[in-house]
Design an enzyme around this catalytic site. Structure first.
Site, PDB file in Angstrom:
ATOM      1  N   ARG A 136     -70.471 -11.544-121.693  1.00 59.92           N
ATOM      2  CA  ARG A 136     -70.307 -10.089-121.996  1.00 59.92           C
ATOM      3  C   ARG A 136     -71.466  -9.433-122.319  1.00 59.92           C
ATOM      4  O   ARG A 136     -72.195  -9.950-123.117  1.00 59.92           O
ATOM      5  CB  ARG A 136     -69.060  -9.948-122.677  1.00 59.92           C
ATOM      6  CG  ARG A 136     -67.958 -11.067-122.395  1.00 59.92           C
ATOM      7  CD  ARG A 136     -66.803 -10.746-123.545  1.00 59.92           C
ATOM      8  NE  ARG A 136     -65.515 -11.564-123.157  1.00 59.92           N
ATOM      9  CZ  ARG A 136     -65.117 -12.562-123.498  1.00 59.92           C
ATOM     10  NH1 ARG A 136     -66.162 -13.282-124.436  1.00 59.92           N
ATOM     11  NH2 ARG A 136     -64.014 -13.145-123.104  1.00 59.92           N
TER      12      ARG A 136
ATOM     13  N   LYS B 165     -65.243 -12.109-128.265  1.00 63.83           N
ATOM     14  CA  LYS B 165     -63.853 -11.448-128.939  1.00 63.83           C
ATOM     15  C   LYS B 165     -63.260 -12.047-130.045  1.00 63.83           C
ATOM     16  O   LYS B 165     -62.922 -13.333-130.123  1.00 63.83           O
ATOM     17  CB  LYS B 165     -62.945 -11.333-127.595  1.00 63.83           C
ATOM     18  CG  LYS B 165     -63.421 -10.349-126.703  1.00 63.83           C
ATOM     19  CD  LYS B 165     -62.328  -9.714-125.688  1.00 63.83           C
ATOM     20  CE  LYS B 165     -61.874 -11.008-124.745  1.00 63.83           C
ATOM     21  NZ  LYS B 165     -60.690 -10.370-123.908  1.00 63.83           N
TER      22      LYS B 165
ATOM     23  N   HIS C  40     -71.244  -6.658-115.995  1.00 61.60           N
ATOM     24  CA  HIS C  40     -69.975  -7.259-115.689  1.00 61.60           C
ATOM     25  C   HIS C  40     -70.057  -7.997-114.614  1.00 61.60           C
ATOM     26  O   HIS C  40     -69.606  -9.023-114.439  1.00 61.60           O
ATOM     27  CB  HIS C  40     -68.809  -6.487-115.980  1.00 61.60           C
ATOM     28  CG  HIS C  40     -67.462  -7.426-115.551  1.00 61.60           C
ATOM     29  ND1 HIS C  40     -66.982  -7.837-117.183  1.00 61.60           N
ATOM     30  CD2 HIS C  40     -66.729  -7.815-115.020  1.00 61.60           C
ATOM     31  CE1 HIS C  40     -65.723  -8.503-116.618  1.00 61.60           C
ATOM     32  NE2 HIS C  40     -65.926  -8.494-115.267  1.00 61.60           N
TER      33      HIS C  40
ATOM     34  N   ARG D  99     -71.710 -11.202-114.871  1.00 59.79           N
ATOM     35  CA  ARG D  99     -70.905 -12.426-115.512  1.00 59.79           C
ATOM     36  C   ARG D  99     -69.998 -13.032-114.554  1.00 59.79           C
ATOM     37  O   ARG D  99     -69.526 -14.031-114.249  1.00 59.79           O
ATOM     38  CB  ARG D  99     -70.021 -11.510-116.702  1.00 59.79           C
ATOM     39  CG  ARG D  99     -68.875 -12.412-117.160  1.00 59.79           C
ATOM     40  CD  ARG D  99     -68.638 -11.974-118.640  1.00 59.79           C
ATOM     41  NE  ARG D  99     -67.238 -12.258-119.029  1.00 59.79           N
ATOM     42  CZ  ARG D  99     -67.128 -13.307-119.973  1.00 59.79           C
ATOM     43  NH1 ARG D  99     -67.979 -14.103-120.273  1.00 59.79           N
ATOM     44  NH2 ARG D  99     -65.993 -13.577-120.024  1.00 59.79           N
TER      45      ARG D  99
ATOM     46  N   HIS E   5     -62.881 -17.529-122.041  1.00 59.35           N
ATOM     47  CA  HIS E   5     -61.499 -17.301-122.014  1.00 59.35           C
ATOM     48  C   HIS E   5     -60.720 -18.170-122.776  1.00 59.35           C
ATOM     49  O   HIS E   5     -60.614 -19.435-122.691  1.00 59.35           O
ATOM     50  CB  HIS E   5     -61.025 -17.158-120.504  1.00 59.35           C
ATOM     51  CG  HIS E   5     -61.670 -16.071-119.779  1.00 59.35           C
ATOM     52  ND1 HIS E   5     -62.207 -16.435-118.640  1.00 59.35           N
ATOM     53  CD2 HIS E   5     -62.337 -15.024-120.093  1.00 59.35           C
ATOM     54  CE1 HIS E   5     -62.752 -15.231-118.062  1.00 59.35           C
ATOM     55  NE2 HIS E   5     -62.863 -14.404-118.938  1.00 59.35           N
TER      56      HIS E   5
ATOM     57  N   TYR F  27     -59.911 -13.991-112.885  1.00 62.47           N
ATOM     58  CA  TYR F  27     -61.353 -13.585-112.636  1.00 62.47           C
ATOM     59  C   TYR F  27     -62.161 -13.971-111.443  1.00 62.47           C
ATOM     60  O   TYR F  27     -63.123 -13.314-110.901  1.00 62.47           O
ATOM     61  CB  TYR F  27     -62.241 -14.452-113.901  1.00 62.47           C
ATOM     62  CG  TYR F  27     -63.499 -13.458-114.338  1.00 62.47           C
ATOM     63  CD1 TYR F  27     -64.654 -13.874-113.874  1.00 62.47           C
ATOM     64  CD2 TYR F  27     -63.249 -12.641-115.609  1.00 62.47           C
ATOM     65  CE1 TYR F  27     -65.947 -13.174-114.594  1.00 62.47           C
ATOM     66  CE2 TYR F  27     -64.448 -12.240-116.136  1.00 62.47           C
ATOM     67  CZ  TYR F  27     -65.669 -12.278-115.581  1.00 62.47           C
ATOM     68  OH  TYR F  27     -66.788 -12.037-116.098  1.00 62.47           O
TER      69      TYR F  27
END
Length: 299
Positions: free
Chosen positions: A149, A173, A245, A248, A271, A280
């Protein structure tokens, strides 16, 4: 999704009392948010409007782009921007996840994957004689080869480089850490930048361990990475709207097309749920047809 409903209710009151909008217009604004809620529900994504990330919004936009035309996409994006701007205005959020989401030009679907040739052309267009050239090449190679990311890329530390083991330590994250395999070629480009370019920068206090620095010796912003990529796309006349993005997504798609399993891709992307990895994946129909022809017993 009850936490969403309370924020939507407040937002509707704001549109009515402070913006003076008609009931019909307010319904249209609410309908755009409901579409997002439906997507979250279908994919068992539970983030609240306060915590929802740009990446999840981008996944939603990809999903929408395959179902509605560019004009409808633009309206949905506009409606969501208004909602999240309201949340920032009311101090519920510090930033909006819509900041770098682009409105598609009429008649054009949001592109989601670059070909290997397009990636090579973008990297090949970097001016390596400029001060930032080696840095920018290392950045694009890392984005594509590691599937990071953009927020993970700008936060990379020198202490996150485990070259001997062949891994990068990535903080994703929720401060969750993962180790991502690092190719020898990417290691080479990072080393060139680190040992030949970064050493010439007057590093500011607090950024001594930050890998990618701007000219002033501070951490690069996410917006700067967007600018670097857009300028390169313009340079090679790439007829696609791309962002960090996109690299990615291309990383994941190319791995899948070459036989990698979803679980491995999930681990590398960071993820939490494999459902997110499935969202995705937007494989073209030609690839799916090839899979059927190669593996089905009745081919």
């Amino acid at each position: 999704m009850s936490n969403w409903q309370s924020y939507i209710k407040e937002y509707r009151n704001y549109l009515k009392l402070e913006r003076g909008l008609s009931e019909n217009t307010i319904e249209n604004y609410s309908f755009d948010i409901e579409k997002l809620l439906m997507f979250l529900s279908e994919n068992k994504i539970t983030e609240s409007p306060i915590l929802i990330s740009e990446e999840i919004i981008q996944q939603f936009i990809y999903d929408v782009s395959s179902k509605v035309n560019a004009k409808s996409q633009a309206r949905i994006i506009s409606g969501l921007k208004s909602f999240f701007n309201y949340l920032v205005f009311e101090d519920y959020r510090d930033t909006t996840p819509m900041e770098l989401i682009e409105v598609p030009k009429t008649g054009r679907k949001l592109p989601d994957t670059l070909s290997i040739e397009e990636i090579d052309n973008l990297i090949g267009a970097i001016d390596l004689s400029s001060f930032e050239g080696e840095r920018n090449r290392a950045i694009l190679e890392t984005l594509y080869s590691c599937g990071l990311r953009v927020s993970e890329l700008v936060a990379l530390k020198i202490s996150d480089l485990f070259f001997e083991e062949g891994f990068l330590k990535v903080t994703g994250k929720g401060d969750k850490q993962r180790f991502v395999p690092l190719s020898k070629s990417t290691e080479k480009y990072i080393t060139i930048y680190k040992e030949q370019i970064r050493v010439q920068v007057n590093v500011q206090k607090g950024f001594e361990d930050t890998l990618f620095l701007n000219r002033r010796g501070k951490q690069l912003t996410r917006a700067m990475i967007f600018t670097i990529i857009k300028d390169l796309a313009k340079k090679i006349n790439l007829a696609k709207v791309i962002s960090p993005h996109t690299f990615r997504h291309s990383f994941a798609t190319h791995l899948l097309e070459n036989g990698a399993d979803l679980r491995s891709i999930q681990l590398m992307l960071g993820h939490e749920s494999i459902t997110t990895t499935e969202i995705y994946m937007h494989l073209d129909t030609k690839f799916l047809a090839d899979v059927l022809n190669n593996f089905h017993p009745r081919k």
